[in-house]
Design an enzyme around this catalytic site. Structure first.
Site, PDB file in Angstrom:
ATOM      1  N   GLN A  17      13.182  18.744  -9.095  1.00 17.98           N
ATOM      2  CA  GLN A  17      12.736  17.916 -10.225  1.00 17.98           C
ATOM      3  C   GLN A  17      13.195  16.461 -10.223  1.00 17.98           C
ATOM      4  OE1 GLN A  17      12.852  17.735 -15.115  1.00 17.98           O
ATOM      5  NE2 GLN A  17      13.473  19.602 -14.136  1.00 17.98           N
ATOM      6  N   SER A  18      14.475  16.208  -9.901  1.00 21.31           N
ATOM      7  CA  SER A  18      14.975  14.840 -10.112  1.00 21.31           C
ATOM      8  C   SER A  18      14.183  13.824  -9.288  1.00 21.31           C
ATOM      9  CB  SER A  18      16.467  14.767  -9.772  1.00 21.31           C
ATOM     10  OG  SER A  18      16.667  15.000  -8.396  1.00 21.31           O
ATOM     11  N   LYS A  75      12.581  18.579  11.766  1.00 21.84           N
ATOM     12  CA  LYS A  75      13.619  18.954  12.731  1.00 21.84           C
ATOM     13  C   LYS A  75      13.029  19.134  14.137  1.00 21.84           C
ATOM     14  CE  LYS A  75      16.906  20.759   9.425  1.00 21.84           C
ATOM     15  NZ  LYS A  75      17.316  21.908   8.633  1.00 21.84           N
ATOM     16  N   PHE A  97      17.862  15.466  -1.227  1.00 17.75           N
ATOM     17  CA  PHE A  97      18.406  16.624  -0.534  1.00 17.75           C
ATOM     18  C   PHE A  97      19.889  16.743  -0.862  1.00 17.75           C
ATOM     19  CE2 PHE A  97      14.999  15.692   2.717  1.00 17.75           C
ATOM     20  CZ  PHE A  97      14.222  16.775   2.373  1.00 17.75           C
ATOM     21  N   LYS A 136      26.309  20.651  -4.250  1.00 20.42           N
ATOM     22  CA  LYS A 136      24.899  20.727  -4.652  1.00 20.42           C
ATOM     23  C   LYS A 136      24.861  20.768  -6.185  1.00 20.42           C
ATOM     24  CE  LYS A 136      23.086  22.943  -0.567  1.00 20.42           C
ATOM     25  NZ  LYS A 136      22.190  23.939  -0.010  1.00 20.42           N
ATOM     26  N   VAL A 137      23.903  20.112  -6.759  1.00 18.56           N
ATOM     27  CA  VAL A 137      23.899  20.013  -8.221  1.00 18.56           C
ATOM     28  C   VAL A 137      22.502  20.245  -8.797  1.00 18.56           C
ATOM     29  CG1 VAL A 137      24.190  18.385 -10.136  1.00 18.56           C
ATOM     30  CG2 VAL A 137      25.925  18.519  -8.366  1.00 18.56           C
ATOM     31  N   GLU A 139      20.286  20.608 -12.765  1.00 20.86           N
ATOM     32  CA  GLU A 139      20.240  20.028 -14.110  1.00 20.86           C
ATOM     33  C   GLU A 139      21.467  20.316 -14.983  1.00 20.86           C
ATOM     34  OE1 GLU A 139      17.793  18.143 -15.933  1.00 20.86           O
ATOM     35  OE2 GLU A 139      19.429  18.182 -17.375  1.00 20.86           O
ATOM     36  N   ASP A 168      17.985  15.791 -14.478  1.00 21.08           N
ATOM     37  CA  ASP A 168      16.940  15.659 -13.464  1.00 21.08           C
ATOM     38  C   ASP A 168      16.007  14.481 -13.761  1.00 21.08           C
ATOM     39  OD1 ASP A 168      17.663  17.684 -11.766  1.00 21.08           O
ATOM     40  OD2 ASP A 168      16.490  19.204 -12.780  1.00 21.08           O
ATOM     41  N   GLY A 246      24.228   7.087 -33.999  1.00 23.94           N
ATOM     42  CA  GLY A 246      24.233   5.734 -34.539  1.00 23.94           C
ATOM     43  C   GLY A 246      25.042   5.581 -35.817  1.00 23.94           C
ATOM     44  N   GLY A 247      25.602   6.694 -36.324  1.00 23.04           N
ATOM     45  CA  GLY A 247      26.455   6.603 -37.506  1.00 23.04           C
ATOM     46  C   GLY A 247      25.696   6.758 -38.814  1.00 23.04           C
ATOM     47  N   GLN A 248      24.367   6.756 -38.793  1.00 20.36           N
ATOM     48  CA  GLN A 248      23.603   6.994 -40.028  1.00 20.36           C
ATOM     49  C   GLN A 248      23.623   8.491 -40.299  1.00 20.36           C
ATOM     50  OE1 GLN A 248      22.254   4.668 -41.846  1.00 20.36           O
ATOM     51  NE2 GLN A 248      21.245   3.103 -40.630  1.00 20.36           N
TER      52      GLN A 248
HETATM   53  N1  CAO Z   1      11.517  19.575   7.690  1.00 20.61           N
HETATM   54  C1  CAO Z   1      12.616  20.221   8.140  1.00 20.61           C
HETATM   55  N2  CAO Z   1      13.665  20.533   7.371  1.00 20.61           N
HETATM   56  C2  CAO Z   1      13.588  20.186   6.076  1.00 20.61           C
HETATM   57  C3  CAO Z   1      12.484  19.495   5.538  1.00 20.61           C
HETATM   58  C4  CAO Z   1      11.408  19.204   6.397  1.00 20.61           C
HETATM   59  N3  CAO Z   1      10.321  18.592   5.977  1.00 20.61           N
HETATM   60  N4  CAO Z   1      12.702  19.307   4.218  1.00 20.61           N
HETATM   61  C5  CAO Z   1      13.912  19.825   3.932  1.00 20.61           C
HETATM   62  N5  CAO Z   1      14.453  20.340   5.055  1.00 20.61           N
HETATM   63  C6  CAO Z   1      15.756  20.984   5.216  1.00 20.61           C
HETATM   64  C7  CAO Z   1      16.889  20.014   4.947  1.00 20.61           C
HETATM   65  O1  CAO Z   1      17.085  19.169   6.024  1.00 20.61           O
HETATM   66  C8  CAO Z   1      18.043  20.988   4.723  1.00 20.61           C
HETATM   67  O2  CAO Z   1      18.507  21.429   5.974  1.00 20.61           O
HETATM   68  P1  CAO Z   1      20.063  21.435   6.395  1.00 20.61           P
HETATM   69  O3  CAO Z   1      20.769  22.210   5.326  1.00 20.61           O
HETATM   70  O4  CAO Z   1      20.041  22.139   7.717  1.00 20.61           O
HETATM   71  O5  CAO Z   1      20.518  20.048   6.452  1.00 20.61           O
HETATM   72  C9  CAO Z   1      17.334  22.184   4.070  1.00 20.61           C
HETATM   73  O6  CAO Z   1      15.919  21.984   4.244  1.00 20.61           O
HETATM   74  C10 CAO Z   1      17.585  22.395   2.601  1.00 20.61           C
HETATM   75  O7  CAO Z   1      17.807  21.193   1.881  1.00 20.61           O
HETATM   76  P2  CAO Z   1      18.780  21.202   0.618  1.00 20.61           P
HETATM   77  O8  CAO Z   1      20.142  21.610   1.071  1.00 20.61           O
HETATM   78  O9  CAO Z   1      18.658  19.913  -0.065  1.00 20.61           O
HETATM   79  O10 CAO Z   1      18.121  22.322  -0.303  1.00 20.61           O
HETATM   80  P3  CAO Z   1      18.833  23.476  -1.170  1.00 20.61           P
HETATM   81  O11 CAO Z   1      17.720  24.260  -1.740  1.00 20.61           O
HETATM   82  O12 CAO Z   1      19.855  24.209  -0.430  1.00 20.61           O
HETATM   83  O13 CAO Z   1      19.565  22.647  -2.350  1.00 20.61           O
HETATM   84  C11 CAO Z   1      19.640  21.128  -4.240  1.00 20.61           C
HETATM   85  C12 CAO Z   1      18.831  22.155  -3.445  1.00 20.61           C
HETATM   86  C13 CAO Z   1      18.759  20.573  -5.317  1.00 20.61           C
HETATM   87  C14 CAO Z   1      20.854  21.818  -4.871  1.00 20.61           C
HETATM   88  C15 CAO Z   1      20.132  20.020  -3.296  1.00 20.61           C
HETATM   89  O14 CAO Z   1      19.036  19.494  -2.611  1.00 20.61           O
HETATM   90  C16 CAO Z   1      20.880  18.895  -4.008  1.00 20.61           C
HETATM   91  O15 CAO Z   1      22.051  19.035  -4.397  1.00 20.61           O
HETATM   92  N6  CAO Z   1      20.216  17.749  -4.158  1.00 20.61           N
HETATM   93  C17 CAO Z   1      20.817  16.564  -4.748  1.00 20.61           C
HETATM   94  C18 CAO Z   1      20.948  16.699  -6.230  1.00 20.61           C
HETATM   95  C19 CAO Z   1      19.628  16.956  -6.906  1.00 20.61           C
HETATM   96  O16 CAO Z   1      18.665  16.236  -6.775  1.00 20.61           O
HETATM   97  N7  CAO Z   1      19.625  17.999  -7.726  1.00 20.61           N
HETATM   98  C20 CAO Z   1      18.521  18.191  -8.653  1.00 20.61           C
HETATM   99  C21 CAO Z   1      17.615  19.200  -8.236  1.00 20.61           C
HETATM  100  S1  CAO Z   1      16.511  19.520  -9.541  1.00 20.61           S
HETATM  101  O17 CAO Z   1      17.339  20.528 -10.543  1.00 20.61           O
END
Ligand code: CAO
Length: 412
Positions: A17-18, A75, A97, A136-137, A139, A168, A246-248
């Site tokens: 989403q973000s 990749k 990511f 990893k984070v 919402e 997000d 806002g205190g109101q």
């Molecule tokens: N081709 C090949 N590989 C791809 C790709 C593509 N087109 N798109 C994504 N990938 C791969 C990434 O390179 C990653 O691989 P590695 O782990 O080997 O480096 C893998 O897919 C997964 O990416 P990710 O770790 O970002 O995804 P996740 O589902 O494990 O985590 C999230 C999700 C949201 C927790 C994490 O991306 C994150 O912390 N993002 C930053 C904060 C953020 O935006 N959070 C809000 C999300 S909305 O609630």
């Protein structure tokens, strides 16, 4: 009519989403947003919370309108070559990511600058540099770590997360501001730059009134909070219930007929006190020494709202809205999602839009809440997975046989 960001090409590596909420705004402003997705699967949200089997979810369709979809395995060797060409051809690159994912693909900021020194590289991460930078984070994690949860809810209950996606979509809006500033600066410098938003920082920015209150707390209790004067204040800003930032003084008050969303938020302003008391039939309190001034009312605000509620429960929220607004008393009905979805005025302004999708039929989505007089937004449906892969590769100079080879190799 041309659009504000027409001619700007965005390499959209975002998911969930973000990031998508940011590129969504850029697309609404007319940028050509190329969403790069993993072949065969795409953005994970295409499959999350599906309401119709095998059809892109509303989660995905409501965040990815007006974009083009290209599938690409970054990749794979040929995937990296195509990705390099995309970096050359685009102005802005956006990703959210997990920390280090693009570096691991071989595309560090240094490498991206070598390929295209004009590139604006925008990222959302959960945290800035520090103890949590590699986490990893999602919402609600951001809401909890950014100060929203500890200050939301009621004193008697636990920290509470809010439905508004301030971690997000809130971070996404911050990212857009950074991207637009970087595009403007590039006009003068000729160079791109990095734009970074940490979700924790974005939430804290939206919670700045609570950081204000943390400092006020050193000088005594926060008189506009429901804890005053009957509860206790600890060392940190407490949960504020319905009190405004806002205190109101304000409160959510019950209305007829008593359904789950039959409530209205009413604000007491000093200049509206006399009128409000006359409307609810308590003229005796207009000049009463315990009630007539904001200072006098503070110690018994709860009773004050209780008195007003004695009147609001006899009317529907629309009736209360009409009566109080006629007297310039600020208030707002609690509207359910059903009411918002069906509200004709929101359809008329484009705040809620109905679009056609080839697989799901029509669906509702939000429109662009930012209105530009010279760049109107036409909300379009989200793309199917890889719908524009061949079209975009041809634009990059690839032949039909190159495209067929990439497809056979599972690169696209
Ligand atoms: N081709 C090949 N590989 C791809 C790709 C593509 N087109 N798109 C994504 N990938 C791969 C990434 O390179 C990653 O691989 P590695 O782990 O080997 O480096 C893998 O897919 C997964 O990416 P990710 O770790 O970002 O995804 P996740 O589902 O494990 O985590 C999230 C999700 C949201 C927790 C994490 O991306 C994150 O912390 N993002 C930053 C904060 C953020 O935006 N959070 C809000 C999300 S909305 O609630």
């Amino acid at each position: 009519m041309t659009k504000a960001l027409e001619g700007i090409r965005v390499l959209d590596m975002t998911h969930v989403q973000s990031g998508p909420s940011a590129t969504q705004i850029l697309a609404w402003f007319g940028a050509d947003v190329i969403k790069v997705e993993v072949p065969g699967r795409g953005d994970i949200t295409r499959q999350q919370l599906r309401d119709i089997p095998d059809v892109d979810s509303l989660y995905f369709t409501m965040l990815n309108g007006n974009k083009r979809s290209l599938t690409l395995n970054n990749k794979a060797e040929q995937g990296k070559e195509i990705f390099t060409k995309l970096i050359e051809a685009c102005d802005v690159m956006v990703e959210n990511f997990a920390p280090g994912a693009l570096d691991r693909m071989g595309f560090t900021w240094e490498r991206i600058q070598e390929i295209n020194p004009r590139m604006i590289y925008a990222s959302v991460k959960g945290f800035g540099p520090g103890a949590y930078e590699n986490c990893k984070v999602y919402e609600n994690v951001a809401q909890c770590t950014g100060g929203s949860a500890s200050t939301t809810g009621f004193d008697s209950g636990p920290p509470t997360v809010t439905a508004a996606q301030i971690g997000d979509s809130g971070s996404g809006i911050h990212l857009v501001a950074g991207i637009l500033a970087a595009l403007l600066q590039r006009e003068k410098s000729g160079r791109g730059q990095r734009v970074e938003v940490a979700m924790q920082d974005a939430v804290l920015n939206l919670c700045r009134v609570k950081l204000r209150d943390q400092q006020r707390l050193r000088h005594g209790p926060l008189k506009e909070y429901p804890q005053y004067p009957n509860g206790t204040f600890g060392e940190a800003v407490p949960r504020a219930g319905h009190a405004s930032g806002g205190g109101q003084p304000g409160h959510v008050l019950e209305c007829a007929p008593g359904g789950p969303n039959d409530y209205i938020y009413v604000i007491i302003q000093p200049q509206g006190w006399a009128t409000l008391m006359k409307v609810i039939g308590r003229e005796d309190l207009v000049d009463h020494p315990d009630w007539a001034t904001p200072e006098g009312r503070l110690p018994h605000l709860e009773t004050c709202f209780h008195l007003i509620e004695g009147w609001t429960v006899t009317k529907t929220k629309s009736e209360v809205m009409e009566i109080l607004n006629a007297h310039e008393i600020p208030c707002g009905p609690v509207l359910s999602m059903k009411e918002l979805a069906e509200d004709p005025s929101l359809r008329a302004t484009g705040a809620v839009v109905e679009v056609e999708h080839p697989a799901r039929g029509s669906y509702l989505t939000v429109g662009n809440p930012i209105k530009l007089s010279d760049s109107p937004t036409e909300v379009e449906r989200s793309p199917l997975l890889g719908e524009h892969t061949a079209e975009i590769l041809r634009e990059l100079g690839y032949s039909d046989s190159d495209i067929a080879t990439a497809q056979e190799g599972g690169v696209i």
